[in-house]
Design a protein around this motif. Structure first.
Motif, PDB file in Angstrom:
ATOM      1  N   ARG A  47       0.755  -1.065  -0.078  1.00 30.96           N
ATOM      2  CA  ARG A  47       0.090   0.177  -0.026  1.00 30.96           C
ATOM      3  C   ARG A  47       0.998   1.141   0.025  1.00 30.96           C
ATOM      4  N   LEU A  48       2.113   1.120   0.007  1.00 31.23           N
ATOM      5  CA  LEU A  48       3.045   2.245   0.181  1.00 31.23           C
ATOM      6  C   LEU A  48       3.288   2.998  -1.502  1.00 31.23           C
ATOM      7  N   SER A  49       3.539   4.218  -1.249  1.00 25.21           N
ATOM      8  CA  SER A  49       3.877   4.744  -2.762  1.00 25.21           C
ATOM      9  C   SER A  49       5.220   4.638  -2.937  1.00 25.21           C
ATOM     10  N   ASP A  50       5.729   5.136  -4.056  1.00 23.50           N
ATOM     11  CA  ASP A  50       7.036   4.725  -4.806  1.00 23.50           C
ATOM     12  C   ASP A  50       8.210   5.179  -3.971  1.00 23.50           C
ATOM     13  N   GLN A  51       7.848   6.464  -3.386  1.00 28.57           N
ATOM     14  CA  GLN A  51       8.803   7.149  -2.488  1.00 28.57           C
ATOM     15  C   GLN A  51       8.945   6.551  -1.176  1.00 28.57           C
ATOM     16  N   GLU A  52       8.135   5.910  -0.563  1.00 28.76           N
ATOM     17  CA  GLU A  52       8.020   5.375   0.503  1.00 28.76           C
ATOM     18  C   GLU A  52       8.658   3.859   0.589  1.00 28.76           C
ATOM     19  N   ILE A  53       8.376   3.226  -0.551  1.00 23.59           N
ATOM     20  CA  ILE A  53       9.174   2.026  -0.791  1.00 23.59           C
ATOM     21  C   ILE A  53      10.590   2.349  -0.795  1.00 23.59           C
ATOM     22  N   THR A  54      11.107   3.397  -1.740  1.00 24.44           N
ATOM     23  CA  THR A  54      12.467   3.806  -1.811  1.00 24.44           C
ATOM     24  C   THR A  54      12.952   3.757  -0.423  1.00 24.44           C
ATOM     25  N   PHE A  55      12.179   4.573   0.596  1.00 29.09           N
ATOM     26  CA  PHE A  55      12.822   4.952   2.029  1.00 29.09           C
ATOM     27  C   PHE A  55      12.951   3.323   2.676  1.00 29.09           C
ATOM     28  N   VAL A  56      11.915   2.531   2.464  1.00 28.11           N
ATOM     29  CA  VAL A  56      12.296   1.251   3.096  1.00 28.11           C
ATOM     30  C   VAL A  56      13.100   0.496   2.583  1.00 28.11           C
ATOM     31  N   GLU A  57      13.257   0.488   1.284  1.00 30.47           N
ATOM     32  CA  GLU A  57      14.647  -0.282   0.693  1.00 30.47           C
ATOM     33  C   GLU A  57      15.822   0.238   1.307  1.00 30.47           C
ATOM     34  N   ALA A  58      15.928   1.611   1.131  1.00 31.71           N
ATOM     35  CA  ALA A  58      17.221   2.450   2.153  1.00 31.71           C
ATOM     36  C   ALA A  58      17.500   1.551   3.243  1.00 31.71           C
ATOM     37  N   ALA A  59      16.450   1.621   4.072  1.00 30.35           N
ATOM     38  CA  ALA A  59      16.574   1.329   5.627  1.00 30.35           C
ATOM     39  C   ALA A  59      16.774  -0.227   5.599  1.00 30.35           C
ATOM     40  N   GLU A  60      16.133  -1.029   4.812  1.00 26.91           N
ATOM     41  CA  GLU A  60      16.568  -2.459   4.595  1.00 26.91           C
ATOM     42  C   GLU A  60      18.321  -2.591   4.673  1.00 26.91           C
ATOM     43  N   LEU A  61      18.725  -1.702   3.496  1.00 27.02           N
ATOM     44  CA  LEU A  61      20.103  -2.099   3.198  1.00 27.02           C
ATOM     45  C   LEU A  61      20.935  -1.569   4.305  1.00 27.02           C
ATOM     46  N   PHE A  62      20.821  -0.562   4.919  1.00 29.16           N
ATOM     47  CA  PHE A  62      21.408   0.167   6.002  1.00 29.16           C
ATOM     48  C   PHE A  62      21.216  -0.696   6.891  1.00 29.16           C
ATOM     49  N   ASN A  63      20.154  -1.199   7.475  1.00 30.05           N
ATOM     50  CA  ASN A  63      20.126  -2.427   8.619  1.00 30.05           C
ATOM     51  C   ASN A  63      20.939  -3.518   8.327  1.00 30.05           C
ATOM     52  N   GLN A  64      21.508  -3.799   6.972  1.00 30.19           N
ATOM     53  CA  GLN A  64      22.161  -5.081   6.932  1.00 30.19           C
ATOM     54  C   GLN A  64      23.685  -4.428   6.763  1.00 30.19           C
ATOM     55  N   SER A  65      23.966  -3.314   6.766  1.00 29.56           N
ATOM     56  CA  SER A  65      25.552  -2.969   6.774  1.00 29.56           C
ATOM     57  C   SER A  65      25.989  -2.707   8.004  1.00 29.56           C
ATOM     58  N   PRO A  66      27.564  -2.744   7.959  1.00 27.22           N
ATOM     59  CA  PRO A  66      28.187  -2.657   9.224  1.00 27.22           C
ATOM     60  C   PRO A  66      28.086  -1.180  10.009  1.00 27.22           C
ATOM     61  N   PHE A  67      27.823  -0.221   9.062  1.00 28.21           N
ATOM     62  CA  PHE A  67      27.570   0.859   9.633  1.00 28.21           C
ATOM     63  C   PHE A  67      26.147   1.099  10.666  1.00 28.21           C
ATOM     64  N   ARG A  68      25.471   0.223  10.770  1.00 29.50           N
ATOM     65  CA  ARG A  68      24.406   0.026  11.838  1.00 29.50           C
ATOM     66  C   ARG A  68      25.094   0.041  12.958  1.00 29.50           C
ATOM     67  N   ARG A  69      26.187  -0.777  13.215  1.00 33.31           N
ATOM     68  CA  ARG A  69      26.983  -0.934  14.486  1.00 33.31           C
ATOM     69  C   ARG A  69      27.505   0.372  14.917  1.00 33.31           C
ATOM     70  N   THR A  70      28.013   1.414  13.845  1.00 33.99           N
ATOM     71  CA  THR A  70      28.384   2.538  14.272  1.00 33.99           C
ATOM     72  C   THR A  70      27.636   3.442  14.923  1.00 33.99           C
ATOM     73  N   VAL A  71      26.563   3.402  14.349  1.00 33.34           N
ATOM     74  CA  VAL A  71      25.103   4.426  14.629  1.00 33.34           C
ATOM     75  C   VAL A  71      24.794   3.893  16.006  1.00 33.34           C
ATOM     76  N   VAL A  72      24.462   2.723  16.373  1.00 30.06           N
ATOM     77  CA  VAL A  72      23.920   1.933  17.518  1.00 30.06           C
ATOM     78  C   VAL A  72      24.891   2.401  18.475  1.00 30.06           C
ATOM     79  N   GLY A  73      26.317   2.297  18.392  1.00 29.82           N
ATOM     80  CA  GLY A  73      27.098   2.518  19.373  1.00 29.82           C
ATOM     81  C   GLY A  73      27.042   3.970  19.755  1.00 29.82           C
TER      82      GLY A  73
END
Length: 204
Positions: free
Chosen positions: A97-123
């Protein structure tokens, strides 16, 4: 005559995060020579690369054994590859039910959550509290976005390129949130209770 002490800036050699004053770090040698600082969150990644910890008794040959057993490439380690898939940011029924832009946001979040930079931010978040977060799409047809995490005394900005071999990379960082360009300060995302990046969506 007043003596001004120079401030030594230390960064983690794995995630490239600037280490906070007084933060503990471990010294590693990537190739058996010069030693570098590694933050506590990235020690396992450094070991997976075969880096030798300061004072460690293992030889480089023994250090490389776990890498052969795990069959991980360097990029997989850097991108935080895991045997267990993380939970999706948005459930499938909502995603439809999401718009194209919202899907872009979700995909970006998914990729970031799988990256090692997530550890940096959480720390950093564990030391400084929850950050302000924005996900901003860039013009063009590649679906690139910029994710910004900001605190009062530091900020990090990452570019997400879904089609690139390394989808997430550090774009910029600084010490004063006032230096962030205005288009990237429209805060529209957050870290949830599981420390995952989640966009704020209109639809629920």
């Amino acid at each position: 005559m007043r003596v001004i002490k120079a401030t030594v800036v230390r960064t983690c050699a794995v995630c490239e995060r600037t280490l906070l004053q007084g933060e503990q770090a471990v010294r590693f040698s990537p190739g058996g020579g010069e030693q570098v600082d590694v933050c506590t969150l990235c020690q396992e990644t450094a070991i997976d690369h075969g880096w030798i910890r300061e004072g460690g008794a293992m030889s480089p040959a023994l250090q490389s054994a776990p890498r052969r057993r795990r069959q991980k490439t360097l990029w997989q380690a850097l991108l935080g590859a895991r045997e267990v898939e993380p939970e999706p940011v948005v459930a499938e029924p909502i995603l439809r039910r999401l718009s194209d832009q919202e899907i872009t946001f979700v995909e970006a979040a998914e990729l970031f959550n799988q990256s090692p930079f997530r550890r940096t931010v959480v720390g950093v978040a564990r030391s400084l509290g929850a950050p302000d977060v924005s996900i901003v799409p860039l013009s063009g047809v590649n679906g690139e976005t910029v994710i910004t995490f900001a605190w009062d005394i530091t900020w990090y900005q990452y570019r997400v390129s879904p089609e690139a071999p390394q989808p997430v990379r550090l774009e910029d960082r600084g010490q004063d949130a006032a230096d962030i360009e205005q288009p990237f300060t429209q805060w529209n995302a957050r870290l949830d209770e599981s420390d995952r990046l989640v966009p704020d969506l209109v639809r629920v």
